[in-house]
Design an enzyme around this catalytic site. Structure first.
Site, PDB file in Angstrom:
ATOM      1  N   LEU A  68      28.002   8.849  24.449  1.00 49.02           N
ATOM      2  CA  LEU A  68      27.418   9.912  25.288  1.00 49.02           C
ATOM      3  C   LEU A  68      28.213  10.083  26.570  1.00 49.02           C
ATOM      4  CD1 LEU A  68      23.647   9.000  24.888  1.00 49.02           C
ATOM      5  CD2 LEU A  68      24.910  10.834  23.744  1.00 49.02           C
ATOM      6  N   GLY A  69      28.808   9.011  27.037  1.00 48.49           N
ATOM      7  CA  GLY A  69      29.586   9.105  28.273  1.00 48.49           C
ATOM      8  C   GLY A  69      30.235   7.780  28.597  1.00 48.49           C
ATOM      9  N   ASP A  85      25.883  10.627  44.782  1.00 52.13           N
ATOM     10  CA  ASP A  85      26.851  10.979  43.738  1.00 52.13           C
ATOM     11  C   ASP A  85      26.329  12.168  42.916  1.00 52.13           C
ATOM     12  OD1 ASP A  85      29.300  10.735  42.498  1.00 52.13           O
ATOM     13  OD2 ASP A  85      28.744   9.018  41.253  1.00 52.13           O
ATOM     14  N   VAL A 136      28.024   4.674  27.772  1.00 50.79           N
ATOM     15  CA  VAL A 136      26.660   5.074  27.407  1.00 50.79           C
ATOM     16  C   VAL A 136      26.667   5.537  25.949  1.00 50.79           C
ATOM     17  CG1 VAL A 136      24.710   6.576  27.997  1.00 50.79           C
ATOM     18  CG2 VAL A 136      26.263   5.809  29.803  1.00 50.79           C
TER      19      VAL A 136
HETATM   20  P1  ADP Z   1      28.686   6.066  35.454  1.00 49.64           P
HETATM   21  O1  ADP Z   1      28.055   5.261  36.548  1.00 49.64           O
HETATM   22  O2  ADP Z   1      29.680   5.271  34.675  1.00 49.64           O
HETATM   23  O3  ADP Z   1      29.178   7.406  35.894  1.00 49.64           O
HETATM   24  P2  ADP Z   1      26.398   7.432  34.255  1.00 49.64           P
HETATM   25  O4  ADP Z   1      25.049   6.837  34.423  1.00 49.64           O
HETATM   26  O5  ADP Z   1      26.721   8.622  35.076  1.00 49.64           O
HETATM   27  O6  ADP Z   1      27.493   6.291  34.422  1.00 49.64           O
HETATM   28  O7  ADP Z   1      26.614   7.797  32.728  1.00 49.64           O
HETATM   29  C1  ADP Z   1      27.871   8.289  32.277  1.00 49.64           C
HETATM   30  C2  ADP Z   1      27.651   9.507  31.411  1.00 49.64           C
HETATM   31  O8  ADP Z   1      26.873   9.146  30.249  1.00 49.64           O
HETATM   32  C3  ADP Z   1      26.869  10.649  32.063  1.00 49.64           C
HETATM   33  O9  ADP Z   1      27.719  11.466  32.848  1.00 49.64           O
HETATM   34  C4  ADP Z   1      26.334  11.369  30.836  1.00 49.64           C
HETATM   35  O10 ADP Z   1      27.324  12.167  30.226  1.00 49.64           O
HETATM   36  C5  ADP Z   1      26.017  10.215  29.874  1.00 49.64           C
HETATM   37  N1  ADP Z   1      24.616   9.775  30.018  1.00 49.64           N
HETATM   38  C6  ADP Z   1      24.146   8.924  30.954  1.00 49.64           C
HETATM   39  N2  ADP Z   1      22.811   8.752  30.824  1.00 49.64           N
HETATM   40  C7  ADP Z   1      22.431   9.530  29.785  1.00 49.64           C
HETATM   41  C8  ADP Z   1      21.147   9.824  29.181  1.00 49.64           C
HETATM   42  N3  ADP Z   1      20.034   9.248  29.619  1.00 49.64           N
HETATM   43  N4  ADP Z   1      21.120  10.687  28.132  1.00 49.64           N
HETATM   44  C9  ADP Z   1      22.253  11.273  27.687  1.00 49.64           C
HETATM   45  N5  ADP Z   1      23.493  11.042  28.221  1.00 49.64           N
HETATM   46  C10 ADP Z   1      23.580  10.186  29.259  1.00 49.64           C
HETATM   47 MG    MG Z   2      28.109   9.131  36.520  1.00 48.92          MG
END
Ligand code: ADP
Ligand code: MG
Length: 327
Positions: free
Chosen positions: A37-38, A156, A45
């Site tokens: 997802l990311g 952020d 994720v």
């Molecule tokens: P980081 O601190 O590494 O930036 P994030 O919490 O922003 O981590 O998560 C990274 C990416 O994962 C997000 O930008 C999104 O694309 C995806 N993601 C995070 N949480 C979710 C969620 N609950 N459902 C779907 N995608 C998610």
């Molecule tokens: Mg992030």
């Protein structure tokens, strides 16, 4: 509430109420094959299904050691921030937490629509309409007003950290990634937290105190990106981006802004100002003329719409006060 602890010049919370489970994560969840997802610098994720319920979740795997340093307490702080914000419908829900030798796993509600970033940069027929932006921006502002009412700054806010529950039909927003978020209290100064270059406020670059107004700058950038698909301060490199920000080098006459409502431009101008005290607050933004028109709320009369909007925002802030035991 968890006691605040001073660490590396900022206040982190080190106590959480979510149980930290040590049983094997894989026994309780199975991975949904496909794309992750990311991914961030220290996290990945992925989508999982809880075996007992069949429900989908997003699991954020976070390395405890980063650049040779133990960062477990920073992850605990991120969990504490999500817990503080749990009463807000526009913040992602935390379901469970797991810990292994090397990682912590935050199991969160799954936001099926992905990042609003994808719509911001999409071709015209898939990108947001101005009415979509207004509806989503109201939700973002209600979420941020909630956070600010409990003295939390996100630090952020950007299109990669604002997710959607669905894309067609266009759903609601969920704010994620509390990795940089902090508590701000009147007597403690917070400086030096770095967000993402394009979204960072001038006071962060100048090592001036950070406040709720720092998030409001990012909301201004976010509105610009959501309305135009272009990033207002992005330069050819980091230095040029920082220079553009510190000189407030933003154009409101670009082709991309053609056809935008004048009130939308005034909205962005009320946020993209150097002096933090001069920026509109989240609460003021919710009452800005740009967000008062053109939003479909199911055929209510104008006065009823006004009353209802007031109730949603005020209701959220009362919930925030209750969750902190202030009522
Ligand atoms: P980081 O601190 O590494 O930036 P994030 O919490 O922003 O981590 O998560 C990274 C990416 O994962 C997000 O930008 C999104 O694309 C995806 N993601 C995070 N949480 C979710 C969620 N609950 N459902 C779907 N995608 C998610
Ligand atoms: Mg992030």
């Amino acid at each position: 509430m968890a006691p605040p602890v001073q660490q590396r010049g900022s206040v982190l919370l080190f106590e959480v109420r979510t149980p930290i489970r040590t049983e094997p994560f894989g026994e309780r969840y199975h991975l949904v094959p496909g794309k992750e997802l990311g991914r961030g610098k220290f996290s990945v994720v992925k989508k999982y299904v809880e075996r007992c319920s069949g429900k989908e979740y997003a699991a954020k795997f976070m390395r405890k050691r980063r650049k040779g340093q133990d960062c477990r307490l920073e992850i605990i702080h991120e969990i504490a921030m999500l817990e503080l914000a749990s009463a807000c419908p526009w913040v992602i829900d935390l379901h469970e937490v797991y810990e292994t030798h090397k990682e912590m796993v935050l199991v969160m509600e799954y936001a099926a629509g992905g990042e609003i970033f994808d719509q911001c940069v999409a071709e015209h027929d898939e990108s947001f309409t101005q009415d979509d932006v207004k509806r989503l921006m109201r939700q973002i502002l209600e979420g941020v007003a909630f956070l600010h009412s409990i003295n939390v700054v996100h630090l952020d806010l950007k299109p990669q950290n604002i997710l959607l529950t669905s894309t067609s039909p266009l759903g609601d927003i969920k704010i994620v990634d509390f990795g940089l978020s902090r508590m701000v209290k009147g007597d403690q100064e917070l400086r030096e937290i770095m967000g993402t270059p394009e979204y960072v406020a001038p006071e962060v670059l100048d090592f001036e105190p950070i406040s709720t107004a720092t998030d409001m700058w990012s909301i201004g950038v976010l509105a610009y990106v959501m309305l135009t698909g272009t990033s207002p301060f992005l330069g050819n490199d980091k230095q040029e981006t920082f220079l553009n920000i510190s000189q407030i080098n933003v154009s409101y006459t670009e082709d991309e802004l053609e056809g935008l409502e004048k009130s939308a431009i005034r909205f962005m101008k009320s946020l993209l100002v150097k002096e933090p005290q001069a920026r509109a607050t989240a609460y003021e933004c919710l009452h800005h003329p740009w967000l008062q028109q053109g939003v479909n709320r199911g055929g209510l009369e104008e006065q009823d719409q006004e009353d209802q909007k007031g109730q949603v925002t005020e209701g959220l802030i009362v919930v925030a006060a209750y969750s902190l035991g202030q009522c």
